[in-house]
Design a protein around this motif. Structure first.
Motif, PDB file in Angstrom:
ATOM      1  N   LEU A   1      47.458  98.391  12.393  1.00  0.00           N
ATOM      2  CA  LEU A   1      46.202  98.316  13.145  1.00  0.00           C
ATOM      3  C   LEU A   1      46.286  97.166  14.141  1.00  0.00           C
ATOM      4  O   LEU A   1      46.545  96.025  13.766  1.00  0.00           O
ATOM      5  N   LYS A   2      46.056  97.458  15.395  1.00  0.00           N
ATOM      6  CA  LYS A   2      46.158  96.457  16.456  1.00  0.00           C
ATOM      7  C   LYS A   2      44.798  95.907  16.871  1.00  0.00           C
ATOM      8  O   LYS A   2      44.732  94.936  17.620  1.00  0.00           O
ATOM      9  N   ARG A   3      43.732  96.547  16.384  1.00  0.00           N
ATOM     10  CA  ARG A   3      42.374  96.127  16.743  1.00  0.00           C
ATOM     11  C   ARG A   3      41.486  96.172  15.512  1.00  0.00           C
ATOM     12  O   ARG A   3      41.862  96.710  14.475  1.00  0.00           O
ATOM     13  N   ARG A   4      40.294  95.621  15.636  1.00  0.00           N
ATOM     14  CA  ARG A   4      39.331  95.691  14.548  1.00  0.00           C
ATOM     15  C   ARG A   4      38.935  97.152  14.316  1.00  0.00           C
ATOM     16  O   ARG A   4      38.851  97.940  15.273  1.00  0.00           O
ATOM     17  N   PRO A   5      38.686  97.540  13.079  1.00  0.00           N
ATOM     18  CA  PRO A   5      38.313  98.935  12.807  1.00  0.00           C
ATOM     19  C   PRO A   5      37.132  99.432  13.633  1.00  0.00           C
ATOM     20  O   PRO A   5      37.125 100.582  14.093  1.00  0.00           O
ATOM     21  N   SER A   6      36.128  98.596  13.831  1.00  0.00           N
ATOM     22  CA  SER A   6      34.957  99.030  14.600  1.00  0.00           C
ATOM     23  C   SER A   6      35.324  99.402  16.028  1.00  0.00           C
ATOM     24  O   SER A   6      34.679 100.260  16.638  1.00  0.00           O
ATOM     25  N   GLU A   7      36.357  98.797  16.581  1.00  0.00           N
ATOM     26  CA  GLU A   7      36.772  99.134  17.943  1.00  0.00           C
ATOM     27  C   GLU A   7      37.354 100.538  18.000  1.00  0.00           C
ATOM     28  O   GLU A   7      37.142 101.270  18.986  1.00  0.00           O
ATOM     29  N   TYR A   8      38.093 100.930  16.970  1.00  0.00           N
ATOM     30  CA  TYR A   8      38.595 102.302  16.919  1.00  0.00           C
ATOM     31  C   TYR A   8      37.435 103.286  16.807  1.00  0.00           C
ATOM     32  O   TYR A   8      37.428 104.335  17.470  1.00  0.00           O
ATOM     33  N   VAL A   9      36.452 102.957  15.964  1.00  0.00           N
ATOM     34  CA  VAL A   9      35.314 103.855  15.776  1.00  0.00           C
ATOM     35  C   VAL A   9      34.593 104.077  17.098  1.00  0.00           C
ATOM     36  O   VAL A   9      34.242 105.210  17.451  1.00  0.00           O
ATOM     37  N   LYS A  10      34.377 103.013  17.841  1.00  0.00           N
ATOM     38  CA  LYS A  10      33.584 103.109  19.063  1.00  0.00           C
ATOM     39  C   LYS A  10      34.352 103.704  20.240  1.00  0.00           C
ATOM     40  O   LYS A  10      33.779 103.936  21.296  1.00  0.00           O
ATOM     41  N   GLN A  11      35.629 103.965  20.041  1.00  0.00           N
ATOM     42  CA  GLN A  11      36.410 104.578  21.118  1.00  0.00           C
ATOM     43  C   GLN A  11      36.873 105.992  20.784  1.00  0.00           C
ATOM     44  O   GLN A  11      36.987 106.832  21.687  1.00  0.00           O
ATOM     45  N   HIS A  12      37.100 106.290  19.505  1.00  0.00           N
ATOM     46  CA  HIS A  12      37.758 107.546  19.144  1.00  0.00           C
ATOM     47  C   HIS A  12      36.883 108.516  18.365  1.00  0.00           C
ATOM     48  O   HIS A  12      37.295 109.661  18.149  1.00  0.00           O
ATOM     49  N   PHE A  13      35.695 108.091  17.913  1.00  0.00           N
ATOM     50  CA  PHE A  13      34.874 108.917  17.037  1.00  0.00           C
ATOM     51  C   PHE A  13      33.500 109.179  17.645  1.00  0.00           C
ATOM     52  O   PHE A  13      32.932 108.318  18.315  1.00  0.00           O
ATOM     53  N   TRP A  14      32.993 110.400  17.356  1.00  0.00           N
ATOM     54  CA  TRP A  14      31.628 110.779  17.728  1.00  0.00           C
ATOM     55  C   TRP A  14      30.947 111.353  16.494  1.00  0.00           C
ATOM     56  O   TRP A  14      31.622 111.811  15.558  1.00  0.00           O
ATOM     57  N   PHE A  15      29.606 111.369  16.522  1.00  0.00           N
ATOM     58  CA  PHE A  15      28.842 111.772  15.350  1.00  0.00           C
ATOM     59  C   PHE A  15      27.659 112.635  15.783  1.00  0.00           C
ATOM     60  O   PHE A  15      26.911 112.258  16.689  1.00  0.00           O
ATOM     61  N   THR A  16      27.528 113.798  15.145  1.00  0.00           N
ATOM     62  CA  THR A  16      26.365 114.617  15.458  1.00  0.00           C
ATOM     63  C   THR A  16      25.141 114.021  14.765  1.00  0.00           C
ATOM     64  O   THR A  16      25.256 113.334  13.749  1.00  0.00           O
TER      65      THR A  16
END
Length: 370
Positions: free
Chosen positions: A289-304
């Motif tokens: 992991l090169k970044r904080r987990p929250s950064e991955y969430v806010k770039q790669h994930f969407w939620f209905t």
């Protein structure tokens, strides 16, 4: 011809023209009868379905483990007057949902026949193939607003990859769907070939709640009540978000878009905060992991958005939306299920016009490239 302007009619036309069109990311079509699949299902598997039915990866055979609060998880008013189960009549769906809410596009999410949970993986693959074809023939080709997803069983990844290749050739599907209740957490490398192909095809990975992976749906065992089991959907998607991020899926597949469907979004901030906290303390364990987990969430994930959270105070919903991020949310109704979210009333907190456009339309347009 009269030159008199009909002001009320003109006002109605202006209102219709300016009304925000909706992209609904979770609509559930249903099979009217098993015979609907016969043209897509080889004779061998038609006979298998008739003689043996479903064999699921749970202690229960051919049934859901908990009775629903209403038959087939459906709204009481969603039963078509022509017969059949809720979601099985396109004309009635148009009348009750697509037309009155001016749905521009609706993404089909099929749950029939336990498509992700068959213990017999070859039979499961045959059912998935048939339903993928049925989506086009019975829905997408009959109403261009409706868009099909490629349903694949992630636990038979070779069969799943073959189905992705077959469907992708048509160019008519807009995402690849897997189940969050799999044999293992979704971040495991056994599932990576599916993610790699999804990235190559530039198709989002949809993860709709449900399925039976052979394990209890909660970390504490089998629930006693349906309301417990239903609550566990949020736990399931939270654990899989954690698995996908910490196992390094978004780092390994940086162009892959992942959409969690029907899991709500109230659990996301706390999950991100805790992952970040643990990452700071245990980052040597996960050097990939090169970044904080929250950064991955806010770039790669969407939620209905459905089932939307309803705190007692509107300002708390507003805070929740801001924590998750307006650009991460995709409107979904869950039609025709009992916990359906009406687009007119779902958000019980003020939204600006720009925010409404993002949630109800433009976010999904960007993810699915409509």
């Amino acid at each position: 011809m009269s030159d008199v302007i009909d002001r009320p009619m003109l006002d109605q036309e202006k209102t219709a023209a300016s009304r925000l069109r909706i992209i609904d990311c979770d609509i559930h079509p249903s099979i009217h009868a098993h015979s609907d699949l016969n043209e897509f299902l080889p004779k061998r598997w038609q006979q298998h379905l008739k003689e043996y039915g479903s064999h699921l990866r749970t202690p229960y055979i051919g049934t859901t483990p908990y009775p629903r609060s209403s038959p087939l998880i459906a709204r009481r008013d969603a039963w078509p007057p022509t017969g059949g189960v809720p979601g099985s009549d396109l004309d009635f769906m148009r009348k009750q949902h697509l037309d009155p809410f001016d749905v521009e596009f609706g993404i089909l999410q099929v749950l029939d026949l336990f498509i992700f949970s068959q213990q017999n993986l070859e039979f499961g693959a045959a059912i998935q193939r048939a339903i993928n074809d049925w989506q086009l023939a019975f829905w997408a080709h009959r109403d261009p607003r409706l868009k099909a997803s490629i349903l694949v069983g992630q636990d038979g990844s070779d069969l799943g990859l073959a189905e992705i290749e077959r469907c992708a050739k048509s160019g008519e599907y807009i995402q690849i769907n897997v189940s969050p209740r799999a044999n293992e957490p979704l971040g495991r490398r056994r599932y990576w070939p599916i993610y790699e192909r999804a990235q190559e095809l530039d198709l989002p990975l949809g993860i709709h709640v449900g399925g039976y992976g052979g394990h209890a749906p909660t970390g504490g065992g089998w629930p006693s009540y349906y309301c417990e089991e239903h609550q566990s959907n949020a736990h399931t998607v939270a654990s899989n978000l954690t698995s996908l991020v910490l196992e390094g899926v978004p780092e390994r597949f940086p162009k892959l878009k992942i959409v969690f469907i029907e899991g709500g979004f109230g659990w996301i901030p706390a999950t991100m905060w805790r992952m970040d906290q643990h990452f700071e303390r245990f980052r040597s364990e996960v050097p990939h992991l090169k970044r904080r987990p929250s950064e991955y969430v806010k770039q790669h994930f969407w939620f209905t958005t459905q089932p939307i959270d309803e705190p007692d105070e509107a300002r708390h919903l507003r805070q929740l939306i801001e924590w998750v991020g307006i650009d991460r949310l995709l409107f979904s109704s869950d039609y025709p299920h009992w916990d359906y979210d009406d687009a007119r009333y779902a958000f019980k907190t003020p939204l600006t016009d720009a925010e409404r456009r993002k949630i109800f339309n433009s976010n999904a347009r960007a993810v699915y490239k409509f």
